[in-house]
Design a protein around this motif. Structure first.
Motif, PDB file in Angstrom:
ATOM      1  N   LYS A  83       0.811  -1.216   0.000  1.00 48.48           N
ATOM      2  CA  LYS A  83       0.000   0.000   0.000  1.00 48.48           C
ATOM      3  C   LYS A  83       0.844   1.264   0.000  1.00 48.48           C
ATOM      4  N   LEU A  84       2.038   1.190   0.553  1.00 46.40           N
ATOM      5  CA  LEU A  84       2.919   2.356   0.546  1.00 46.40           C
ATOM      6  C   LEU A  84       3.706   2.474  -0.747  1.00 46.40           C
ATOM      7  N   TYR A 158      -5.098  -9.850 -11.722  1.00 44.69           N
ATOM      8  CA  TYR A 158      -5.249  -8.428 -11.386  1.00 44.69           C
ATOM      9  C   TYR A 158      -6.188  -7.691 -12.333  1.00 44.69           C
ATOM     10  N   SER A 159      -6.993  -8.433 -13.098  1.00 43.55           N
ATOM     11  CA  SER A 159      -8.004  -7.842 -13.990  1.00 43.55           C
ATOM     12  C   SER A 159      -7.412  -6.774 -14.893  1.00 43.55           C
ATOM     13  N   LEU A 160      -6.236  -7.050 -15.425  1.00 39.08           N
ATOM     14  CA  LEU A 160      -5.534  -6.155 -16.342  1.00 39.08           C
ATOM     15  C   LEU A 160      -5.244  -4.789 -15.703  1.00 39.08           C
ATOM     16  N   GLY A 161      -5.236  -4.751 -14.401  1.00 38.26           N
ATOM     17  CA  GLY A 161      -4.945  -3.490 -13.706  1.00 38.26           C
ATOM     18  C   GLY A 161      -6.014  -2.442 -13.870  1.00 38.26           C
ATOM     19  N   GLY A 162      -7.257  -2.871 -14.174  1.00 38.13           N
ATOM     20  CA  GLY A 162      -8.334  -1.917 -14.391  1.00 38.13           C
ATOM     21  C   GLY A 162      -9.015  -1.489 -13.108  1.00 38.13           C
ATOM     22  N   CYS A 163     -10.079  -0.710 -13.271  1.00 43.06           N
ATOM     23  CA  CYS A 163     -10.839  -0.209 -12.129  1.00 43.06           C
ATOM     24  C   CYS A 163     -11.833  -1.285 -11.708  1.00 43.06           C
ATOM     25  N   ALA A 164     -11.521  -1.996 -10.644  1.00 43.26           N
ATOM     26  CA  ALA A 164     -12.309  -3.166 -10.259  1.00 43.26           C
ATOM     27  C   ALA A 164     -12.933  -2.962  -8.891  1.00 43.26           C
ATOM     28  N   LEU A 165     -14.164  -3.447  -8.773  1.00 47.14           N
ATOM     29  CA  LEU A 165     -14.851  -3.489  -7.485  1.00 47.14           C
ATOM     30  C   LEU A 165     -14.932  -4.902  -6.936  1.00 47.14           C
ATOM     31  N   GLY A 166     -14.635  -5.855  -7.744  1.00 46.47           N
ATOM     32  CA  GLY A 166     -14.812  -7.257  -7.378  1.00 46.47           C
ATOM     33  C   GLY A 166     -15.829  -7.893  -8.297  1.00 46.47           C
ATOM     34  N   ASP A 167     -16.127  -9.164  -8.088  1.00 45.88           N
ATOM     35  CA  ASP A 167     -17.098  -9.870  -8.920  1.00 45.88           C
ATOM     36  C   ASP A 167     -18.512  -9.392  -8.623  1.00 45.88           C
ATOM     37  N   LYS A 168     -19.401  -9.665  -9.560  1.00 41.02           N
ATOM     38  CA  LYS A 168     -20.792  -9.304  -9.357  1.00 41.02           C
ATOM     39  C   LYS A 168     -21.427 -10.159  -8.261  1.00 41.02           C
ATOM     40  N   ASN A 175     -19.268  -2.199  -1.608  1.00 41.68           N
ATOM     41  CA  ASN A 175     -20.565  -1.766  -2.090  1.00 41.68           C
ATOM     42  C   ASN A 175     -20.400  -0.643  -3.119  1.00 41.68           C
ATOM     43  N   GLN A 176     -21.256  -0.631  -4.139  1.00 46.06           N
ATOM     44  CA  GLN A 176     -21.126   0.369  -5.194  1.00 46.06           C
ATOM     45  C   GLN A 176     -21.324   1.786  -4.668  1.00 46.06           C
ATOM     46  N   HIS A 177     -22.205   1.957  -3.708  1.00 49.07           N
ATOM     47  CA  HIS A 177     -22.417   3.290  -3.149  1.00 49.07           C
ATOM     48  C   HIS A 177     -21.186   3.759  -2.377  1.00 49.07           C
ATOM     49  N   GLU A 178     -20.524   2.837  -1.680  1.00 47.93           N
ATOM     50  CA  GLU A 178     -19.288   3.192  -0.979  1.00 47.93           C
ATOM     51  C   GLU A 178     -18.188   3.549  -1.975  1.00 47.93           C
ATOM     52  N   ALA A 179     -18.086   2.771  -3.049  1.00 47.45           N
ATOM     53  CA  ALA A 179     -17.082   3.065  -4.062  1.00 47.45           C
ATOM     54  C   ALA A 179     -17.363   4.393  -4.750  1.00 47.45           C
ATOM     55  N   LEU A 180     -18.645   4.698  -4.971  1.00 48.65           N
ATOM     56  CA  LEU A 180     -19.008   5.979  -5.572  1.00 48.65           C
ATOM     57  C   LEU A 180     -18.617   7.135  -4.659  1.00 48.65           C
ATOM     58  N   LEU A 181     -18.842   6.980  -3.377  1.00 54.22           N
ATOM     59  CA  LEU A 181     -18.466   8.025  -2.421  1.00 54.22           C
ATOM     60  C   LEU A 181     -16.957   8.229  -2.398  1.00 54.22           C
ATOM     61  N   LEU A 182     -16.200   7.120  -2.439  1.00 57.14           N
ATOM     62  CA  LEU A 182     -14.746   7.239  -2.474  1.00 57.14           C
ATOM     63  C   LEU A 182     -14.264   7.905  -3.764  1.00 57.14           C
ATOM     64  N   ILE A 228      -7.075   3.216  -0.897  1.00 56.77           N
ATOM     65  CA  ILE A 228      -6.653   1.841  -0.627  1.00 56.77           C
ATOM     66  C   ILE A 228      -6.702   1.527   0.862  1.00 56.77           C
ATOM     67  N   THR A 229      -6.207   2.464   1.665  1.00 59.30           N
ATOM     68  CA  THR A 229      -6.102   2.204   3.106  1.00 59.30           C
ATOM     69  C   THR A 229      -7.441   2.330   3.821  1.00 59.30           C
ATOM     70  N   VAL A 230      -8.261   3.295   3.417  1.00 57.09           N
ATOM     71  CA  VAL A 230      -9.529   3.514   4.109  1.00 57.09           C
ATOM     72  C   VAL A 230     -10.486   2.354   3.876  1.00 57.09           C
ATOM     73  N   SER A 231     -10.571   1.888   2.613  1.00 65.03           N
ATOM     74  CA  SER A 231     -11.522   0.809   2.309  1.00 65.03           C
ATOM     75  C   SER A 231     -11.090  -0.515   2.936  1.00 65.03           C
ATOM     76  N   GLY A 232      -9.830  -0.856   2.786  1.00 67.26           N
ATOM     77  CA  GLY A 232      -9.323  -2.110   3.348  1.00 67.26           C
ATOM     78  C   GLY A 232      -9.918  -3.343   2.719  1.00 67.26           C
ATOM     79  N   ARG A 233     -10.422  -3.241   1.480  1.00 68.00           N
ATOM     80  CA  ARG A 233     -11.028  -4.381   0.798  1.00 68.00           C
ATOM     81  C   ARG A 233     -10.023  -4.991  -0.175  1.00 68.00           C
ATOM     82  N   THR A 234      -9.884  -6.284  -0.141  1.00 73.34           N
ATOM     83  CA  THR A 234      -8.861  -6.951  -0.944  1.00 73.34           C
ATOM     84  C   THR A 234      -9.154  -6.881  -2.444  1.00 73.34           C
ATOM     85  N   GLY A 235     -10.429  -6.974  -2.839  1.00 77.59           N
ATOM     86  CA  GLY A 235     -10.750  -6.974  -4.263  1.00 77.59           C
ATOM     87  C   GLY A 235     -10.917  -5.597  -4.861  1.00 77.59           C
TER      88      GLY A 235
END
Length: 329
Positions: A83-84, A158-168, A175-182, A228-235
């Motif tokens: 993360k650093l 790594y999903s081609l290094g794209g903007c990923a939220l995880g699988d459907k 959550n999509q709303h959390e990702a939107l807020l971030l 990266i640090t605030v969410s703490g989600r692996t995917g």
């Protein structure tokens, strides 16, 4: 003879007024003229505009290859917590690309910067549309190169290094709303810290291009680190900050990258609109240090003509400067 001269003088004066009216008053409908100027249709036929758009295309493609390869290298390294390392890589790459491309095309390389530049009137709508189109094409080209040369195992991991939220569905890591807020918050942070300085002509000129690029690159690295640090989600791959980047990876890789893809566009657009409404109401540059009413030494001495030891106040002078205020007796 005098009447003839007077008549000629009157005719010349009338012609002068008509000429001045045409030159000085400008168009009869200034709002229409401003609107046409903001559209910038004439720039479509300018070779310089297309050259700048080509720079945006090449720079965006190169940025996608460099940025994505570096991020995947950090994630695939043996470090226990990368993360650093990732924000540091973002900072170095963004600074290098900015300092090279800013004098050439403005160094946008993202629809976010192009959109806010159009809102602020730094680029016309026509140029902005060409820039966004060039950035999207450049992103597709960059990810196509990566898709051809990268190990398929790394691409899938790594999903081609794209903007990923995880699988459907249930496997989504955030959550999509959390990702939107971030996405909204981090994009606004970059705009507030970096664009506020970059669009200030006076301060940019005083600080110089390298320092301005450092601030913009630093704000981008800070936003990535926070997401990266605030969410703490692996995917969760962190904020995109660049809708063109998310589009190129989604088109080439597909799959889970289309999950919540809309928020990587909606979040930055909302952030740009909020930042624009804030920026037009920002206070002008105020410096209270040069105002003698705020000199601390003059406050207690302003109501008397002498000081306790009997010295005359007029013998004291206060000089202010960049190094602070000094008292001379």
């Amino acid at each position: 003879m005098n009447s003839t001269n007077s008549r000629v003088a009157d005719e010349n004066l009338s012609m002068s007024f008509q000429t001045c009216e045409k030159i000085c008053l400008g168009p009869k409908t200034p709002l229409k003229g401003k609107f046409q100027a903001s559209l910038g249709v004439h720039e479509i036929f300018s070779p310089e505009t297309w050259k700048a758009a080509l720079i945006e295309l090449v720079a965006t493609a190169s940025l996608m290859v460099t940025f994505t390869a570096s991020i995947i290298a950090c994630l695939d390294s043996q470090e226990l917590d990368p993360k650093l390392i990732i924000p540091f890589a973002v900072f170095i790459i963004a600074f290098l690309f900015l300092i090279v491309t800013v004098p050439l095309s403005g160094g946008h390389m993202s629809p976010v910067f192009t959109f806010i530049a159009a809102l602020k009137g730094f680029v016309t709508i026509s140029r902005a549309l060409l820039y966004v189109l060039a950035q999207c094409i450049g992103s597709i080209i960059g990810f196509y190169i990566l898709n051809c040369v990268m190990d398929p195992k790394l691409i899938n991991t790594y999903s081609l290094g794209g903007c990923a939220l995880g699988d459907k569905g249930l496997n989504s890591s955030i959550n999509q709303h959390e990702a939107l807020l971030l996405e909204f918050s981090c994009t606004f942070l970059v705009l507030f810290l970096g664009v506020t300085l970059a669009f200030d002509k006076k301060r940019s000129k005083n600080l110089g291009l390298p320092l301005v690029c450092l601030v913009v690159a630093g704000s981008m690295a800070l936003a990535v680190f926070l997401s990266i640090t605030v969410s703490g989600r692996t995917g969760y791959a962190g904020v995109g900050l660049n809708p063109a980047r998310c589009l190129g990876a989604a088109l080439l890789h597909g799959g889970s990258l289309w999950n919540g893809h809309w928020l990587f566009w909606v979040g930055p657009i909302l952030a740009c609109l909020l930042y624009y409404s804030v920026s037009i109401n920002l206070p002008k540059e105020v410096s209270v240090w040069d105002d003698e009413e705020y000199v601390v030494l003059k406050l207690p001495l302003g109501s008397c003509r002498t000081i306790p030891n009997g010295d005359i106040l007029n013998d004291i002078t206060i000089e202010g400067g960049a190094q602070g205020y000094q008292v001379h007796v």
